[in-house]
Design a protein around this motif. Structure first.
Motif: not given
Length: 766
Positions: A653-666
């Motif tokens: 799976a790809g590494s990513e920064r939370l600030s750029k991915s905008g992921s929330t919840g699941d």
């Protein structure tokens, strides 16, 4: 040996091709105008002794702390090994081509022999069918003939009955005539009875008339019966004639069959007959020559007598004319005999020519059979020799291939830069990725520019955005081949989200040119499996596929897979490592496969079950680590060898920064789990690079599953994927630094799982 334009080779001294590495001298390479473009061997030939010497070379330097000199000597040594391997591959290709050519010649000869045999069998079957048909016609005609004979006998019997009735009627008429005469004689004594007798006589006359009519009717019927009998006799004669013709045709067919089967005997008999005829003609010629000599002597005697008569007696001119006419007749006889001799000589020449043609035909037939037999035996011997050379060459290829891979390092790192996307909008910005073109860095170097500062990196291979899927696979194809040789092989893709990892591993569905490493590796393995059948190798293969999602293992091939709780997943799928370095996952679905098509179907099924999601960095982001495992078990009964190999192909799976991915919840939980597992992988790599005593493999399911691949019991390749977009420069730099750390790791030499004693081909995986 050096190739030329017409395909021939000229000898070159192999010992001049390379020098001992300990001496520090550069090898002297000689190549001809027909050498293969792009080949490092340049047309050099290696002998078995030189290959063994090259494999046994130990690299030594004057100063053991001079790493640069050691690295240069190592690179020279690797180049020589590459030249040796490529030369052997070319030689192996020539052997394979020669083997196929000999095999085709042998098959064509065998096919020609089979065609001749089938033609003879078809001819024999045709003649047999004709004989059977003739026999059926003969039986039908015989039945018809018997029926007509029966009708004829019935007609004759009826005629005999009518003849007997006529005879009885005639006897009755005779008795009546006697009674009438008696009555006439007694008429004188019995006048009173005249009237009654006259009436009786009239009645008798009427009866006689009726008898005469009946007799004429019988005579007519007898004539008709005679005509019918004659007609029947004619039909019988015609049927007999047809039957004799059919018998003759049947006999001619049998004679034709016998003549076909005994053609060689007839040719020999013809030869003997021609020989006897030549002998007779020679005798006749000798006799004619003797007659001619006698006639010539007679002419000479007569001429002498004529002269004597002229001198002595002076006979008359009439006698002289007679003698002259006799002399002319004798000369005509001589001329006629000379013509007869010439004709006999011509007949003798024709007979001798026929005899010579018959001898040549018989000799050509025998010579052709012997030549075909000798050619078949030679082809079989050459096929056996070629198969032996292929087996020996395959063993040497495996040895050289594994030596090169061990020298390159068991953890190798490739870097691939994906093309820029249309929506990334970098037309007016400076490119952050460049590729050096110096001699040492071409194809292996990459530079990343961040805030005006250049960061250079060196890897085993660097692929530019223009590199195709085929070019990437060519570089790893030999590593995939090691799985069939009995080694554990692990290839995994690493990089940030949207850098092209899944495209590198899986490719684009439905596009042949865009197929990824996994389908191409499977095609190569099954093609090699088919080729190794000729060398006695039989392989069995099993496939399993799983994903690690939120630190839980999911079986992608389970028929009734459902979302289970975390505790249920931990209890259901447990990772175990045995003493041999094999990895087992309990209760994991394992499927036996026999072709790449079956594996492609399973891959599509697993892809539909894999966890994906949408983020601000990627529309279709893989939210789990995908692990494809192919277990290989091979047995060679003739060599009494059993090998077990494992091929692990992993899409991280790809590494990513939370600030750029905008992921929330699941999505936030997924991102945190992915970053944690990749961080654990980084900790393991750093611990291996520092050679620490404790390696934290158990910190995550991913590192614990990859423990045999990272701990020195496997040949491992990491493909780090990089995005050239300026917005991803920080993540790209982190990925390249991590890959450089991986490339600096040194682990032990992997073991090949093989056995010289024969084992039953079974798989013991969980």
């Amino acid at each position: 040996m050096v190739g030329t334009a017409n395909g021939s080779r000229t000898p070159v001294t192999p010992r001049q091709a390379f020098s001992v590495v300990n001496g520090g001298q550069d090898p002297v390479l000689r190549s001809g105008p027909g050498s293969i473009a792009g080949s490092d061997c340049g047309g050099i030939e290696f002998t078995r002794e030189e290959v063994e010497a090259l494999l046994n070379v130990k690299i030594r330097t004057k100063d053991k702390f001079n790493l640069k000199e050691k690295c240069e000597m190592m690179m020279d040594y690797i180049k020589k090994l590459r030249m040796c391997v490529r030369w052997f591959q070319e030689f192996e290709g020539e052997l394979s081509f020669e083997h196929e050519k000999l095999k085709k010649l042998f098959e064509s000869a065998e096919k020609k022999s089979n065609d001749m045999e089938m033609l003879m069998n078809a001819k024999e079957e045709e003649l047999n069918s004709i004989i059977v048909e003739l026999r059926k016609n003969y039986s039908l005609l015989q039945e018809k003939f018997m029926k007509e004979e029966t009708d004829k006998l019935a007609a004759i019997e009826t005629l005999m009955k009518e003849k007997d009735a006529r005879m009885s009627a005639e006897r009755s008429l005779a008795s009546l005539k006697e009674d009438l005469e008696k009555a006439v004689r007694e008429s004188s004594s019995a006048n009173q009875k005249i009237l009654s007798i006259n009436d009786m006589y009239k009645r008798l006359q009427e009866y006689n008339t009726s008898l005469q009519q009946y007799n004429s009717k019988l005579q007519t019927e007898l004539n008709q019966t005679s005509d019918t009998l004659k007609t029947v006799e004619r039909e019988k004669a015609a049927l007999t004639e047809n039957l004799s013709k059919l018998r003759g045709y049947h006999a001619s067919q049998q004679d034709q069959l016998a003549s076909t089967k005994a053609s060689l005997e007839e040719s020999m008999k013809l030869k003997e007959a021609l020989s006897s005829e030549v002998g007779c003609l020679r005798g006749d010629l000798h006799q004619v020559r003797e007659d001619r000599d006698r006639q010539l002597l007679l002419v000479q005697d007569l001429t002498a007598e004529v002269l004597q008569y002229k001198e002595c007696t002076g006979k008359s001119a009439a006698e002289l004319g007679d003698l002259t006419s006799k002399s002319i007749q004798l000369e005509a006889t001589c001329t006629l005999q000379s013509d007869t001799i010439r004709r006999l000589q011509e007949q003798l020449a024709i007979a001798e020519k026929k005899l010579e043609i018959s001898d040549l035909s018989s000799l050509e037939t025998r010579t052709g059979y012997e030549e075909q037999k000798r050619l078949n035996s030679e082809l079989q011997i050459r096929v056996d020799e070629a198969e032996l050379k292929v087996v020996e060459g395959e063993a040497l290829r495996k040895k050289l291939h594994n030596t090169i891979l061990e020298l390159k390092g068991n953890i190798r790192v490739f870097c691939r830069v994906r093309p820029l996307l249309l929506d990334e909008g970098v037309d007016n910005e400076t490119k952050i990725v460049s590729f050096p073109t110096t001699t040492e860095t071409v194809g292996r170097g990459i530079e990343l520019v961040q805030h005006g500062q250049s960061h250079p990196f060196m890897f085993d291979k660097v692929f530019t955005p223009q590199s195709s899927q085929e070019e990437v696979f060519v570089e790893i194809s030999q590593l995939v081949q090691s799985a069939l040789d009995g080694y554990k092989v692990c290839i995994f893709a690493y990089g940030q989200t949207g850098s092209g990892k899944t495209h590198t591993m899986m490719g684009t569905p439905g596009s042949y040119d865009e197929k990824g490493l996994i389908p191409r590796s499977l095609e190569q393995i099954f093609e090699s499996r088919q080729k190794l059948l000729d060398q006695g190798w039989k392989y069995e293969m099993q496939v399993s596929m799983l994903e690690i999602y939120n630190e839980n293992i999911r079986d992608l091939l389970a028929s009734n897979r459902s979302c289970s709780t975390d505790s249920g997943s931990k209890q259901q799928y447990a990772i175990k490592h045995d003493a041999s370095g094999n990895t087992h996952v309990s209760d994991l679905t394992i499927v036996d496969v026999r072709s790449s098509r079956e594996v492609s179907f399973l891959l599509n099924r697993a892809a539909q079950s894999r966890s994906v999601g949408k983020t601000q960095m990627n529309e279709q982001s893989s939210r789990s680590h995908f692990v494809f495992t192919l277990r290989i078990s091979g047995v060679n009964e003739s060599m009494e060898q059993h090998v077990q190999g494992v091929l692990n192909l992993i899409d991280l799976a790809g590494s990513e920064r939370l600030s750029k991915s905008g992921s929330t919840g699941d999505r936030l939980k997924e991102t945190q789990a992915i970053n944690k597992s990749l961080s654990s992988l980084s900790d393991v790599i750093f611990a291996l690079a520092k050679k620490e005593e404790h390696i934290p493999f158990r910190n995550s399911k991913l590192t614990y599953l990859l423990q045999p691949c990272l701990g020195g019991d496997s040949k491992t390749l990491m493909v780090v994927n990089v995005s050239p977009a300026p917005s991803s420069v920080n993540e790209s730099l982190c990925s390249l630094r991590f890959a450089a750390r991986v490339n600096a790791c040194e682990i032990s030499i992997p073991r090949r799982q093989t056995s010289m004693r024969y084992l039953e081909p079974r798989l013991s995986y969980g």
